[in-house]
Design a protein around this motif. Structure first.
Motif, short mmCIF file in Angstrom:
data_model
loop_
_atom_site.label_atom_id
_atom_site.label_comp_id
_atom_site.label_asym_id
_atom_site.label_seq_id
_atom_site.Cartn_x
_atom_site.Cartn_y
_atom_site.Cartn_z
N GLY A 126 0.82 -1.36 0.15
CA GLY A 126 0.09 -0.09 -0.07
C GLY A 126 0.75 1.01 0.07
N ASN A 127 0.30 2.38 -0.48
CA ASN A 127 0.97 3.46 -0.72
C ASN A 127 0.61 4.74 0.31
OD1 ASN A 127 2.77 2.43 -2.68
ND2 ASN A 127 1.20 2.88 -4.33
N LEU A 128 0.99 5.26 1.02
CA LEU A 128 0.86 6.48 2.09
C LEU A 128 1.30 7.66 1.37
CD1 LEU A 128 -0.74 7.52 4.55
CD2 LEU A 128 1.15 6.92 5.79
N VAL A 129 0.58 8.81 0.97
CA VAL A 129 1.13 10.03 0.76
C VAL A 129 0.65 10.97 1.68
CG1 VAL A 129 1.29 11.41 -1.39
CG2 VAL A 129 1.21 9.21 -1.73
N TYR A 130 1.63 11.74 2.34
CA TYR A 130 1.40 12.77 3.24
C TYR A 130 1.45 14.07 2.71
CZ TYR A 130 1.91 16.08 6.95
OH TYR A 130 2.23 17.29 7.89
N VAL A 131 0.43 15.01 2.76
CA VAL A 131 0.72 16.27 2.03
C VAL A 131 1.08 17.08 2.92
CG1 VAL A 131 -0.61 17.93 0.70
CG2 VAL A 131 -0.97 15.84 0.05
N GLY A 132 2.28 17.70 3.04
CA GLY A 132 2.70 18.74 3.94
C GLY A 132 2.72 20.11 3.56
N ALA A 133 3.87 20.76 3.50
CA ALA A 133 3.87 22.21 3.15
C ALA A 133 5.34 22.56 3.00
CB ALA A 133 2.88 23.23 4.30
N MET A 134 5.39 23.75 2.14
CA MET A 134 6.64 24.33 2.11
C MET A 134 7.20 25.12 3.11
SD MET A 134 8.62 23.65 -0.82
CE MET A 134 9.68 24.98 -1.01
N ASP A 200 -4.96 21.45 -9.34
CA ASP A 200 -5.01 20.48 -10.27
C ASP A 200 -3.37 20.36 -11.03
OD1 ASP A 200 -4.89 22.86 -11.63
OD2 ASP A 200 -6.79 22.38 -12.83
N GLN A 201 -2.48 21.11 -10.69
CA GLN A 201 -1.28 21.07 -11.04
C GLN A 201 -0.30 20.23 -10.29
OE1 GLN A 201 -0.61 25.27 -11.63
NE2 GLN A 201 0.01 24.84 -13.65
N VAL A 202 -0.85 20.10 -8.96
CA VAL A 202 0.04 19.30 -8.08
C VAL A 202 -0.43 18.06 -7.86
CG1 VAL A 202 0.70 19.30 -5.67
CG2 VAL A 202 0.55 21.44 -6.84
N ALA A 203 -1.92 17.67 -8.17
CA ALA A 203 -2.76 16.44 -8.08
C ALA A 203 -2.06 15.49 -8.77
CB ALA A 203 -4.27 16.84 -8.22
N PRO A 204 -1.81 15.51 -9.88
CA PRO A 204 -1.19 14.43 -10.64
C PRO A 204 0.07 13.80 -10.03
CG PRO A 204 -1.67 16.16 -12.23
CD PRO A 204 -1.76 16.72 -10.81
N GLU A 205 0.91 14.71 -9.46
CA GLU A 205 1.92 13.95 -8.62
C GLU A 205 1.64 13.22 -7.46
OE1 GLU A 205 5.90 13.28 -8.57
OE2 GLU A 205 4.80 13.96 -10.08
N VAL A 206 0.68 13.55 -6.69
CA VAL A 206 0.00 12.87 -5.70
C VAL A 206 -0.49 11.47 -6.04
CG1 VAL A 206 -1.45 12.88 -3.75
CG2 VAL A 206 -0.43 14.93 -4.22
N VAL A 207 -1.25 11.73 -7.17
CA VAL A 207 -1.87 10.73 -7.87
C VAL A 207 -0.82 9.33 -8.36
CG1 VAL A 207 -3.25 9.85 -9.73
CG2 VAL A 207 -3.90 11.62 -8.58
N ARG A 208 0.20 10.00 -8.73
CA ARG A 208 1.20 9.19 -9.46
C ARG A 208 2.02 8.39 -8.28
NH1 ARG A 208 6.83 8.67 -9.84
NH2 ARG A 208 7.19 10.56 -8.66
N LEU A 209 2.14 8.95 -7.03
CA LEU A 209 2.59 8.23 -6.00
C LEU A 209 1.73 7.24 -5.36
CD1 LEU A 209 4.24 11.35 -4.02
CD2 LEU A 209 5.43 9.57 -5.56
N LEU A 210 0.36 7.56 -5.33
CA LEU A 210 -0.59 6.86 -4.91
C LEU A 210 -0.52 5.38 -5.69
CD1 LEU A 210 -3.62 9.07 -4.18
CD2 LEU A 210 -2.03 7.66 -2.36
#
Length: 231
Positions: A126-134, A200-210
């Motif tokens: 399984g893949n866990l992706v945490y969205v942090g912050a700069m 919607d520009q950042v979302a594809p990178e999250v989706v790729r990791l998932l």
């Protein structure tokens, strides 16, 4: 990769909603949010599953993951996008605002990671992706509490990634910069950089990791992606 199952925590607005939209066309998606009307609206728009959950409550997080696991059998990925803003000088912040930021950004992140990893260990991947912050990477005036709570999440994820001892259970993180989202509206324009990325520009990178396969190696804990509009 079609027909997989994903949970998006904080999936009713901002980046979380963009991630849910990107996944929903081809996969089973469940969104978690703390406002019933917003969860219902996203379910209606995307035709996905959803549940009301205050991530600051361990019982609610546990029960939500239990319900989705029973419904889907397998959860392939979890995106933890839930976050509460706490901007302003420490002396000006109300104790209630400080407490809520800690409840959601610290306790909530911990509870989501715990239940996601519990499920991944049961199924063996399984893949866990945490969205942090700069904000974790670059200190800025006026956000001491927000930065501290998001730094906790980054530290937790780094430690959890090292503790898995297998790339079949991947723990990853992505740190977006300020984006025009509902959270950003609460923040105020002074915190929005002149160069920034849209959800919607950042979302594809999250989706790729998932969607990384269990056999995709050298990912968990090895790569921290930062998306601040300057890619």
């Amino acid at each position: 990769m079609a027909g997989r199952s994903f949970v998006v925590v904080g999936g009713t607005s901002g980046l979380g909603l963009a991630v849910a939209r990107a996944l929903a066309a081809e996969h089973r998606v469940a969104v978690l949010g703390d406002v019933a009307t917003e969860v219902a609206a996203v379910r209606g728009e995307l035709g996905c599953d959803g549940g009301v959950c205050d991530v600051a409550s361990y019982a609610e997080v546990r029960d939500s993951f239990g319900w989705f696991a029973e419904r889907y059998g397998t959860i392939h990925g979890v995106a933890d996008c839930a976050s509460v803003w706490a901007g302003g000088d420490l002396l000006d912040l109300a104790p209630e605002r400080i407490r809520r930021a800690v409840e959601v950004n610290v306790l909530g992140t911990t509870y989501v990671c715990r239940e996601a990893l519990r499920q991944f260990h049961r199924q063996g991947f399984g893949n866990l992706v945490y969205v942090g912050a700069m904000a974790v990477v670059k200190a800025r005036p006026g956000i001491p509490v927000y930065r501290a709570t998001k730094s906790y999440g980054a530290s937790l994820v780094e430690s959890l990634a090292e503790a898995q001892h297998s790339n079949r259970v991947k723990v990853m993180q992505l740190h977006p910069g300020p984006m025009p989202t509902r959270l950003q509206e609460r923040v105020g324009a002074e915190f929005l950089d002149t160069v920034y990325a849209m959800p919607d520009q950042v979302a594809p990178e999250v989706v790729r990791l998932l969607q990384l396969s269990p056999d995709h190696v050298y990912v968990s804990g090895e790569v921290v992606l930062r998306a601040d509009g300057r890619w």
